[in-house]
Motif scaffolding. Sequence first.
Motif, mmCIF file in Angstrom:
data_model
loop_
_atom_site.group_PDB
_atom_site.id
_atom_site.type_symbol
_atom_site.label_atom_id
_atom_site.label_comp_id
_atom_site.label_asym_id
_atom_site.label_seq_id
_atom_site.Cartn_x
_atom_site.Cartn_y
_atom_site.Cartn_z
ATOM 1 N N ALA A 86 9.458 -13.861 47.076
ATOM 2 C CA ALA A 86 9.267 -15.015 46.285
ATOM 3 C C ALA A 86 10.607 -16.145 46.284
ATOM 4 O O ALA A 86 10.057 -17.215 46.724
ATOM 5 C CB ALA A 86 8.990 -14.535 44.824
ATOM 6 N N MET A 87 11.533 -15.766 46.169
ATOM 7 C CA MET A 87 12.669 -16.342 46.352
ATOM 8 C C MET A 87 12.946 -17.183 47.852
ATOM 9 O O MET A 87 13.094 -18.301 47.988
ATOM 10 C CB MET A 87 14.189 -15.774 45.881
ATOM 11 N N ILE A 88 12.774 -16.065 48.955
ATOM 12 C CA ILE A 88 12.630 -16.702 50.181
ATOM 13 C C ILE A 88 11.449 -17.672 50.445
ATOM 14 O O ILE A 88 12.016 -18.784 51.296
ATOM 15 C CB ILE A 88 12.584 -15.405 51.189
ATOM 16 N N ALA A 89 10.609 -17.395 49.942
ATOM 17 C CA ALA A 89 9.331 -18.160 50.132
ATOM 18 C C ALA A 89 9.585 -19.632 49.774
ATOM 19 O O ALA A 89 9.331 -20.666 50.100
ATOM 20 C CB ALA A 89 8.075 -17.671 49.750
ATOM 21 N N PHE A 149 5.670 -9.447 54.623
ATOM 22 C CA PHE A 149 4.305 -9.674 54.026
ATOM 23 C C PHE A 149 4.306 -10.383 52.664
ATOM 24 O O PHE A 149 3.575 -11.240 52.343
ATOM 25 C CB PHE A 149 3.465 -8.131 53.848
ATOM 26 N N VAL A 150 5.380 -10.306 51.766
ATOM 27 C CA VAL A 150 5.520 -10.751 50.623
ATOM 28 C C VAL A 150 5.833 -12.275 51.030
ATOM 29 O O VAL A 150 5.233 -13.156 50.267
ATOM 30 C CB VAL A 150 6.267 -10.230 49.623
ATOM 31 N N VAL A 151 6.621 -12.438 51.802
ATOM 32 C CA VAL A 151 7.073 -14.019 51.977
ATOM 33 C C VAL A 151 6.008 -14.732 52.610
ATOM 34 O O VAL A 151 5.657 -15.727 52.288
ATOM 35 C CB VAL A 151 8.365 -13.788 53.057
ATOM 36 N N ILE A 192 2.192 -14.673 44.316
ATOM 37 C CA ILE A 192 2.938 -13.502 44.349
ATOM 38 C C ILE A 192 2.316 -12.220 43.723
ATOM 39 O O ILE A 192 2.769 -11.144 44.261
ATOM 40 C CB ILE A 192 4.036 -13.842 42.774
ATOM 41 N N ALA A 193 1.329 -12.279 42.931
ATOM 42 C CA ALA A 193 0.587 -11.017 42.860
ATOM 43 C C ALA A 193 -0.074 -10.333 44.090
ATOM 44 O O ALA A 193 0.023 -9.266 44.168
ATOM 45 C CB ALA A 193 -0.518 -11.435 41.745
ATOM 46 N N ALA A 194 -0.443 -11.290 44.837
ATOM 47 C CA ALA A 194 -1.051 -10.687 46.168
ATOM 48 C C ALA A 194 0.050 -10.045 46.949
ATOM 49 O O ALA A 194 -0.394 -8.904 47.715
ATOM 50 C CB ALA A 194 -1.862 -11.885 46.814
ATOM 51 N N GLY A 195 1.234 -10.697 47.140
ATOM 52 C CA GLY A 195 2.204 -10.304 47.992
ATOM 53 C C GLY A 195 2.542 -8.831 47.233
ATOM 54 O O GLY A 195 3.050 -7.857 48.091
ATOM 55 N N ALA A 196 2.680 -8.647 45.905
ATOM 56 C CA ALA A 196 2.978 -7.725 45.198
ATOM 57 C C ALA A 196 2.272 -6.552 45.571
ATOM 58 O O ALA A 196 2.502 -5.185 45.772
ATOM 59 C CB ALA A 196 3.418 -7.772 43.733
ATOM 60 N N LEU A 197 0.965 -6.541 45.324
ATOM 61 C CA LEU A 197 -0.086 -5.689 45.676
ATOM 62 C C LEU A 197 -0.119 -4.909 46.959
ATOM 63 O O LEU A 197 0.026 -3.907 47.191
ATOM 64 C CB LEU A 197 -1.596 -6.216 45.290
ATOM 65 N N LEU A 198 0.112 -5.957 48.007
ATOM 66 C CA LEU A 198 0.215 -5.715 49.383
ATOM 67 C C LEU A 198 1.478 -4.827 49.622
ATOM 68 O O LEU A 198 1.457 -3.813 50.490
ATOM 69 C CB LEU A 198 0.100 -6.780 50.356
ATOM 70 N N ALA A 199 2.491 -5.318 49.043
ATOM 71 C CA ALA A 199 3.750 -4.288 49.252
ATOM 72 C C ALA A 199 3.735 -3.008 48.683
ATOM 73 O O ALA A 199 4.111 -2.143 49.239
ATOM 74 C CB ALA A 199 4.912 -5.153 48.626
ATOM 75 N N PHE A 200 3.065 -2.947 47.418
ATOM 76 C CA PHE A 200 2.619 -1.686 46.943
ATOM 77 C C PHE A 200 1.988 -0.738 47.798
ATOM 78 O O PHE A 200 2.307 0.415 47.917
ATOM 79 C CB PHE A 200 2.257 -1.633 45.418
#
Length: 266
Positions: A86-89, A149-151, A192-200
């Motif tokens: 999130a910070m990088i994005a 993927f999160v970025v 952010i939630a989409a990135g977190a779910l994808l990372a998990f």
Amino acid sequence: MAFVNWFKRHLVVLAGLFTLGFLLLPNVVVTVFSFNKPKGRFNYEWQEFSTAAWRDPCGVADLCGSLSLSLQIALWATLGATLLGAMIAFALVRYRFRARGAINSLIFLPMAMPEVVMAASLLTLFLNMGVQLGFWTILIAHIMFCLSFVVTAVKARVMSMDPKLEEAARDLYAGPLQTFLRVTLPIAAPGIAAGALLAFALSFDDFIITNFNAGSTVTFPMFVWGSAQRGTPVQINVIGTAMFVVAVLFVLASMAIGSRRKRRQA
């Protein structure tokens, strides 16, 4: 003739339903065979209906231990990748600095690179640094893998944000922290939630990178792979079915919350 016209009108819907059914077919097979009682070591042929595996999902040695370890790694990797991503994005979208274009391109490398190449590279790095392979090397590798993927997910959301909303908050004497917490973060939250779910999901499911950097540590995907060589216990199907049901319930709950919010706004 009437059937042909009806088929033409609903061709796209039928094709979508067929594709969805084809994608869900493996989950149906896993669910059905979670109630099987195989006579041999392999749970590949239907023999007899039984709920014994559901009554004792941890009946196989080290199964629940590996599952717990995978969940811990996935949770910590999701937290680390989401915070950093999130910070990088935000930095890539909101700020202009040297090598910004190069960093944007490098972000996609882990997504385009074969996993085996990244796994071997990380293993070489850990060995040259003298780091003992185990929980922490898996966690670091998963954060590195999930970060891109999160970025990408958060960056797409931040790029679509209207900067006038933040300007309006500042015009109403909101400080930088208030503006971020009350305006920026709620708008960016879906990305952010989409990135977190994808990372998990990526972390929990990963096998190749984990296998290279695990040492003697055994995660759930590695346990499943090892069990497949000797015999597949029914409990694996039970765990897979339970996780699929939890994921479906999570999606349905999210849809219900979203529709309720829309009705309130209307």
